[in-house]
Design a protein around this motif. Structure first.
Motif, short mmCIF file in Angstrom:
data_model
loop_
_atom_site.label_atom_id
_atom_site.label_comp_id
_atom_site.label_asym_id
_atom_site.label_seq_id
_atom_site.Cartn_x
_atom_site.Cartn_y
_atom_site.Cartn_z
N GLY A 1 19.86 36.46 -22.80
CA GLY A 1 19.92 36.60 -21.27
C GLY A 1 20.99 35.83 -20.82
N SER B 1 22.11 35.62 -10.00
CA SER B 1 20.89 35.08 -10.78
C SER B 1 20.90 35.59 -12.14
CB SER B 1 19.53 35.83 -10.26
OG SER B 1 19.58 35.29 -8.94
N ARG C 1 18.08 35.70 -15.89
CA ARG C 1 16.83 35.21 -16.52
C ARG C 1 17.06 35.22 -17.83
NH1 ARG C 1 10.72 37.63 -16.80
NH2 ARG C 1 11.71 39.06 -18.40
N SER D 1 15.70 34.17 -21.79
CA SER D 1 14.35 34.16 -22.55
C SER D 1 14.51 33.55 -23.66
CB SER D 1 14.16 35.69 -22.80
OG SER D 1 13.86 36.47 -21.60
N ARG E 1 16.15 25.82 -7.60
CA ARG E 1 16.97 26.99 -7.91
C ARG E 1 16.67 27.60 -9.18
NH1 ARG E 1 21.98 26.21 -9.14
NH2 ARG E 1 21.67 24.09 -9.69
N LEU E 2 15.80 26.72 -10.22
CA LEU E 2 15.71 27.12 -11.63
C LEU E 2 14.15 27.26 -11.62
CD1 LEU E 2 18.93 26.95 -11.87
CD2 LEU E 2 18.48 26.04 -14.26
N THR E 3 13.54 28.08 -12.16
CA THR E 3 12.26 28.14 -12.44
C THR E 3 11.59 28.32 -14.05
OG1 THR E 3 11.78 28.99 -10.23
CG2 THR E 3 10.13 29.10 -11.90
N SER F 1 8.95 29.15 -17.05
CA SER F 1 7.66 29.77 -17.05
C SER F 1 7.25 30.35 -18.57
CB SER F 1 7.44 31.40 -16.06
OG SER F 1 8.17 31.88 -16.51
N TYR G 1 10.64 31.31 -20.51
CA TYR G 1 11.63 32.19 -19.48
C TYR G 1 12.38 30.88 -18.77
CZ TYR G 1 8.97 36.37 -20.73
OH TYR G 1 8.49 37.33 -21.35
N GLN H 1 14.16 31.17 -15.04
CA GLN H 1 14.70 32.24 -13.98
C GLN H 1 15.67 31.33 -13.38
OE1 GLN H 1 14.43 35.37 -13.28
NE2 GLN H 1 16.07 35.16 -11.49
N MET H 2 16.85 31.61 -12.97
CA MET H 2 18.10 31.07 -12.60
C MET H 2 18.50 31.78 -11.26
SD MET H 2 19.89 30.31 -16.41
CE MET H 2 21.15 28.97 -15.45
N ASP H 3 18.37 31.29 -10.15
CA ASP H 3 18.83 31.66 -8.96
C ASP H 3 19.84 30.91 -8.10
OD1 ASP H 3 15.20 32.60 -8.55
OD2 ASP H 3 16.86 33.98 -9.09
#
Length: 124
Positions: A8, A17, A19, A21, A67-69, A71, A80, A82-84
Motif C-alpha cells: 500500500g 491519503s 492505506r 496493509s 491523522r493516522l488510524t 485497525s 491496517y 489509514q494515513m490522512d
C-alpha cells in the motif's frame, strides 16, 4: 513463526491519503498485538501506532495523532494503517510488527516479528 508482508505504500502529495496493509501468515494472528513503525532516511526507526490483540486499545505517536488510524481485521489476518492529511515529514519506510502480547506495545524490543517494510513518500 509469523510472516508479515506490507503493501500500500507509494508516492502521494501533501494532504493526501494512503492505506497501508500488513498481511500475516503462520500462527494465530489474533494472539498478537500489532504495531507500525517507520524509518526516515538517515534517522532511527520510530514508533507510529499499536493495537491490542482484539483491537480494544490503540496507541499513537504524538506526531501522528488525529491523522493516522490503526485497525485490524482478525478474520483476514490483516492490520491496517489509514494515513490522512499526510505531510512531507511522514516520508519513511513503514514496517509492521507482531508482539506476543495481548496489550498494545510501543517499544521495538517488545516485538517478535517484523515485515520488510513499504516506502511512503509525501511530496510537498
Amino acid at each position: 513463526q509469523v510472516q508479515l508482508v506490507e503493501s500500500g505504500g507509494g508516492l502521494v502529495q501533501a494532504g493526501g491519503s494512503l492505506r497501508l496493509s500488513c498481511a500475516a501468515s503462520g500462527r494465530t494472528f489474533s494472539s498478537y498485538a500489532m504495531g507500525w513503525f517507520r524509518q526516515a532516511p538517515g534517522k532511527e526507526r520510530d514508533f507510529v501506532a499499536a493495537i491490542s490483540w482484539i483491537g480494544g486499545r490503540k496507541d499513537y505517536a504524538d506526531s501522528v495523532k488525529g491523522r493516522l488510524t490503526i485497525s485490524r481485521d482478525n478474520a483476514k489476518n490483516t492490520v491496517y494503517l489509514q494515513m490522512d492529511s499526510l505531510k512531507p515529514e511522514d516520508t519513511a519506510v513503514y514496517s509492521c510488527a507482531a508482539a506476543v502480547s495481548y496489550d498494545s506495545r510501543r517499544r521495538q524490543d517488545e516485538y517478535d516479528y517484523w515485515g520488510q517494510g513499504t516506502q511512503v513518500t509525501v511530496s510537498s
